[in-house]
Design a protein around this motif. Sequence first.
Motif, PDB file in Angstrom:
ATOM      1  N   SER A 157       2.015   1.846 -27.179  1.00 16.49           N
ATOM      2  CA  SER A 157       0.615   2.236 -27.053  1.00 16.49           C
ATOM      3  C   SER A 157       0.360   2.935 -25.717  1.00 16.49           C
ATOM      4  CB  SER A 157      -0.289   1.011 -27.198  1.00 16.49           C
ATOM      5  OG  SER A 157      -1.633   1.410 -27.244  1.00 16.49           O
ATOM      6  N   TYR A 165      -6.061   2.180 -32.068  1.00 18.00           N
ATOM      7  CA  TYR A 165      -5.229   2.834 -33.077  1.00 18.00           C
ATOM      8  C   TYR A 165      -4.036   1.962 -33.427  1.00 18.00           C
ATOM      9  CZ  TYR A 165      -3.268   4.094 -28.560  1.00 18.00           C
ATOM     10  OH  TYR A 165      -2.804   4.037 -27.276  1.00 18.00           O
ATOM     11  N   VAL A 199       1.419   6.491 -25.962  1.00 18.31           N
ATOM     12  CA  VAL A 199       0.424   7.276 -26.703  1.00 18.31           C
ATOM     13  C   VAL A 199      -0.722   7.677 -25.777  1.00 18.31           C
ATOM     14  CG1 VAL A 199      -1.344   7.151 -28.513  1.00 18.31           C
ATOM     15  CG2 VAL A 199       0.979   6.322 -28.970  1.00 18.31           C
ATOM     16  N   ALA A 200      -1.238   6.724 -25.018  1.00 21.46           N
ATOM     17  CA  ALA A 200      -2.356   7.010 -24.112  1.00 21.46           C
ATOM     18  C   ALA A 200      -1.966   8.101 -23.117  1.00 21.46           C
ATOM     19  CB  ALA A 200      -2.778   5.739 -23.384  1.00 21.46           C
ATOM     20  N   GLY A 231       4.220  11.007 -33.723  1.00 22.03           N
ATOM     21  CA  GLY A 231       3.093  11.645 -33.048  1.00 22.03           C
ATOM     22  C   GLY A 231       1.744  11.403 -33.703  1.00 22.03           C
ATOM     23  N   VAL A 245      -5.667  10.025 -31.418  1.00 24.51           N
ATOM     24  CA  VAL A 245      -6.421   9.871 -30.168  1.00 24.51           C
ATOM     25  C   VAL A 245      -7.066  11.188 -29.779  1.00 24.51           C
ATOM     26  CG1 VAL A 245      -6.226   9.400 -27.691  1.00 24.51           C
ATOM     27  CG2 VAL A 245      -5.114   7.879 -29.338  1.00 24.51           C
ATOM     28  N   ALA A 246      -6.335  12.291 -29.890  1.00 26.23           N
ATOM     29  CA  ALA A 246      -6.908  13.606 -29.542  1.00 26.23           C
ATOM     30  C   ALA A 246      -8.102  13.926 -30.443  1.00 26.23           C
ATOM     31  CB  ALA A 246      -5.838  14.688 -29.650  1.00 26.23           C
ATOM     32  N   ALA A 276       0.474  10.372 -23.412  1.00 22.55           N
ATOM     33  CA  ALA A 276       0.684  11.636 -24.127  1.00 22.55           C
ATOM     34  C   ALA A 276      -0.633  12.293 -24.522  1.00 22.55           C
ATOM     35  CB  ALA A 276       1.546  11.400 -25.368  1.00 22.55           C
ATOM     36  N   ALA A 277      -1.664  11.478 -24.736  1.00 23.52           N
ATOM     37  CA  ALA A 277      -2.980  12.009 -25.118  1.00 23.52           C
ATOM     38  C   ALA A 277      -3.787  12.465 -23.900  1.00 23.52           C
ATOM     39  CB  ALA A 277      -3.758  10.959 -25.901  1.00 23.52           C
ATOM     40  N   ARG A 307      -0.885   9.741 -31.255  1.00 16.90           N
ATOM     41  CA  ARG A 307      -1.299  10.708 -30.227  1.00 16.90           C
ATOM     42  C   ARG A 307      -2.290  11.722 -30.815  1.00 16.90           C
ATOM     43  NH1 ARG A 307      -0.128  15.526 -29.766  1.00 16.90           N
ATOM     44  NH2 ARG A 307       1.755  15.422 -31.018  1.00 16.90           N
ATOM     45  N   GLN A 308      -1.990  12.221 -32.004  1.00 18.15           N
ATOM     46  CA  GLN A 308      -2.899  13.174 -32.651  1.00 18.15           C
ATOM     47  C   GLN A 308      -4.233  12.522 -32.987  1.00 18.15           C
ATOM     48  OE1 GLN A 308      -1.037  15.757 -35.763  1.00 18.15           O
ATOM     49  NE2 GLN A 308       0.801  14.579 -35.233  1.00 18.15           N
TER      50      GLN A 308
END
Length: 180
Positions: free
Chosen positions: A143, A100, A146-147, A110, A116-117, A149-150, A113-114
Amino acid sequence: MPFPTIANAKLVIHPFEPGDADEFVRAAHESIETVGKWMSWSSHAFTRDSALEWFATCDQDRAAGRAFDMGIFCTTTGQLLGGAGINQLSPHHRYGNIGYWVRQSRQGCGIARQAVALLRDFGFQQLGLFRLEIVMGVGNTASEAVAIAAGATFECRARNRTFLHGQPMDAHVYVLVPAG
Protein backbone atom coordinates in the motif's frame (compact mmCIF):
# COMPACT_ATOMS: atom_id res chain seq x y z
CA MET A 1 -28.75 12.24 -11.15
CA PRO A 2 -26.44 9.52 -12.51
CA PHE A 3 -23.12 8.96 -10.81
CA PRO A 4 -20.24 10.61 -12.70
CA THR A 5 -17.94 8.35 -14.70
CA ILE A 6 -14.63 7.65 -12.98
CA ALA A 7 -12.58 5.76 -15.53
CA ASN A 8 -9.50 5.53 -17.69
CA ALA A 9 -8.75 3.19 -20.60
CA LYS A 10 -8.28 0.17 -18.30
CA LEU A 11 -10.41 0.76 -15.19
CA VAL A 12 -13.82 2.02 -14.22
CA ILE A 13 -14.76 2.81 -10.65
CA HIS A 14 -18.48 2.72 -9.97
CA PRO A 15 -20.95 1.78 -7.25
CA PHE A 16 -21.35 -1.90 -6.47
CA GLU A 17 -24.54 -3.59 -7.65
CA PRO A 18 -26.24 -6.60 -6.02
CA GLY A 19 -25.08 -8.75 -8.95
CA ASP A 20 -21.46 -8.13 -7.87
CA ALA A 21 -21.92 -9.86 -4.50
CA ASP A 22 -20.80 -13.37 -5.43
CA GLU A 23 -17.69 -12.12 -7.24
CA PHE A 24 -16.92 -9.82 -4.30
CA VAL A 25 -16.99 -12.85 -1.98
CA ARG A 26 -14.67 -14.78 -4.33
CA ALA A 27 -12.29 -11.79 -4.41
CA ALA A 28 -12.35 -11.51 -0.60
CA HIS A 29 -11.68 -15.22 -0.14
CA GLU A 30 -8.84 -15.38 -2.69
CA SER A 31 -7.17 -12.37 -1.06
CA ILE A 32 -7.02 -13.45 2.59
CA GLU A 33 -3.21 -13.74 2.56
CA THR A 34 -2.67 -10.22 1.24
CA VAL A 35 -5.76 -8.02 1.70
CA GLY A 36 -6.85 -9.92 4.81
CA LYS A 37 -3.59 -9.10 6.55
CA TRP A 38 -4.55 -5.40 6.48
CA MET A 39 -8.37 -5.50 6.19
CA SER A 40 -10.06 -7.85 8.65
CA TRP A 41 -13.23 -8.28 6.55
CA SER A 42 -11.24 -10.27 3.95
CA SER A 43 -11.70 -13.65 5.64
CA HIS A 44 -13.53 -16.94 5.20
CA ALA A 45 -16.30 -15.46 7.36
CA PHE A 46 -17.15 -12.96 4.58
CA THR A 47 -20.40 -14.04 2.89
CA ARG A 48 -22.79 -12.92 0.17
CA ASP A 49 -24.93 -11.31 2.87
CA SER A 50 -21.82 -9.48 4.13
CA ALA A 51 -21.23 -8.14 0.63
CA LEU A 52 -24.84 -7.04 0.18
CA GLU A 53 -24.78 -5.28 3.58
CA TRP A 54 -21.58 -3.48 2.55
CA PHE A 55 -23.11 -2.45 -0.78
CA ALA A 56 -26.18 -1.03 1.03
CA THR A 57 -23.94 0.93 3.41
CA CYS A 58 -21.98 2.27 0.44
CA ASP A 59 -25.20 3.36 -1.29
CA GLN A 60 -26.46 5.12 1.86
CA ASP A 61 -23.14 6.87 2.48
CA ARG A 62 -22.85 7.96 -1.16
CA ALA A 63 -26.43 9.32 -1.19
CA ALA A 64 -25.68 11.29 1.98
CA GLY A 65 -22.31 12.51 0.67
CA ARG A 66 -20.46 10.85 3.60
CA ALA A 67 -18.32 8.45 1.56
CA PHE A 68 -17.76 7.23 -1.97
CA ASP A 69 -16.67 3.59 -1.57
CA MET A 70 -17.07 1.68 -4.84
CA GLY A 71 -15.82 -1.20 -6.94
CA ILE A 72 -12.89 -1.21 -9.34
CA PHE A 73 -13.79 -3.01 -12.56
CA CYS A 74 -11.91 -3.87 -15.75
CA THR A 75 -13.14 -1.60 -18.55
CA THR A 76 -13.03 -4.34 -21.19
CA THR A 77 -14.17 -7.47 -19.29
CA GLY A 78 -16.18 -5.95 -16.45
CA GLN A 79 -14.33 -8.18 -13.93
CA LEU A 80 -14.37 -6.97 -10.33
CA LEU A 81 -10.74 -6.12 -9.58
CA GLY A 82 -11.15 -4.71 -6.08
CA GLY A 83 -12.55 -1.74 -4.26
CA ALA A 84 -11.60 1.88 -3.76
CA GLY A 85 -13.12 5.04 -2.52
CA ILE A 86 -12.98 8.32 -0.71
CA ASN A 87 -14.29 8.09 2.83
CA GLN A 88 -13.93 9.74 6.23
CA LEU A 89 -14.95 13.00 4.56
CA SER A 90 -14.72 16.24 6.48
CA PRO A 91 -16.85 18.65 4.43
CA HIS A 92 -16.01 21.66 6.60
CA HIS A 93 -12.25 21.18 6.26
CA ARG A 94 -12.60 19.69 2.76
CA TYR A 95 -10.47 16.59 3.12
CA GLY A 96 -10.98 12.85 2.99
CA ASN A 97 -9.24 9.50 2.96
CA ILE A 98 -8.54 7.32 -0.07
CA GLY A 99 -8.78 3.60 0.57
CA TYR A 100 -8.17 0.75 -1.85
CA TRP A 101 -7.71 -2.99 -2.20
CA VAL A 102 -7.06 -5.22 -5.20
CA ARG A 103 -7.90 -8.91 -5.38
CA GLN A 104 -4.84 -11.10 -5.01
CA SER A 105 -4.92 -12.53 -8.55
CA ARG A 106 -4.67 -9.01 -10.02
CA GLN A 107 -2.16 -7.44 -7.62
CA GLY A 108 1.05 -6.01 -9.07
CA CYS A 109 -0.61 -4.76 -12.26
CA GLY A 110 -0.86 -1.05 -11.35
CA ILE A 111 -4.58 -1.23 -10.61
CA ALA A 112 -4.44 0.42 -7.17
CA ARG A 113 -2.13 3.18 -8.42
CA GLN A 114 -4.52 3.95 -11.28
CA ALA A 115 -7.51 3.87 -8.94
CA VAL A 116 -5.81 6.35 -6.59
CA ALA A 117 -5.09 8.69 -9.52
CA LEU A 118 -8.73 8.50 -10.65
CA LEU A 119 -10.02 9.11 -7.12
CA ARG A 120 -7.56 11.96 -6.57
CA ASP A 121 -8.97 13.74 -9.62
CA PHE A 122 -12.56 12.95 -8.57
CA GLY A 123 -11.91 14.24 -5.05
CA PHE A 124 -10.28 17.48 -6.13
CA GLN A 125 -12.37 18.24 -9.23
CA GLN A 126 -15.81 16.81 -8.40
CA LEU A 127 -15.91 16.95 -4.60
CA GLY A 128 -13.89 20.15 -4.18
CA LEU A 129 -11.50 18.66 -1.64
CA PHE A 130 -8.12 20.18 -0.80
CA ARG A 131 -6.48 17.20 0.92
CA LEU A 132 -6.65 13.46 0.51
CA GLU A 133 -4.95 11.16 2.98
CA ILE A 134 -3.83 7.60 2.35
CA VAL A 135 -3.35 5.78 5.64
CA MET A 136 -1.83 2.32 5.93
CA GLY A 137 -0.65 0.16 8.79
CA VAL A 138 3.09 0.30 9.35
CA GLY A 139 4.55 -2.61 7.42
CA ASN A 140 1.99 -2.54 4.60
CA THR A 141 4.71 -2.01 2.01
CA ALA A 142 2.43 -2.77 -0.95
CA SER A 143 0.00 0.00 0.00
CA GLU A 144 2.88 2.33 0.75
CA ALA A 145 4.34 1.69 -2.72
CA VAL A 146 0.95 2.55 -4.26
CA ALA A 147 0.76 5.84 -2.35
CA ILE A 148 4.29 6.80 -3.44
CA ALA A 149 3.65 5.79 -7.08
CA ALA A 150 0.47 7.88 -7.06
CA GLY A 151 2.48 10.94 -6.04
CA ALA A 152 1.49 11.11 -2.39
CA THR A 153 3.91 12.65 0.11
CA PHE A 154 4.82 10.93 3.38
CA GLU A 155 3.64 13.09 6.24
CA CYS A 156 4.03 11.12 9.47
CA ARG A 157 3.88 7.95 11.47
CA ALA A 158 0.65 8.26 13.46
CA ARG A 159 0.55 6.29 16.69
CA ASN A 160 -2.48 4.00 17.18
CA ARG A 161 -4.04 5.44 13.99
CA THR A 162 -5.72 2.23 12.83
CA PHE A 163 -7.44 -0.67 14.54
CA LEU A 164 -6.83 -4.09 13.04
CA HIS A 165 -7.58 -7.61 14.21
CA GLY A 166 -8.59 -6.28 17.63
CA GLN A 167 -5.45 -4.21 18.20
CA PRO A 168 -4.50 -0.54 17.75
CA MET A 169 -1.73 -0.12 15.20
CA ASP A 170 0.59 2.66 14.14
CA ALA A 171 0.09 3.88 10.58
CA HIS A 172 1.91 5.83 7.95
CA VAL A 173 0.02 8.83 6.61
CA TYR A 174 0.61 9.94 3.02
CA VAL A 175 -1.05 13.02 1.55
CA LEU A 176 -2.18 14.28 -1.84
CA VAL A 177 -2.97 17.96 -2.35
CA PRO A 178 -3.96 19.76 -5.56
CA ALA A 179 -1.10 20.96 -7.74
CA GLY A 180 -0.33 24.64 -7.65
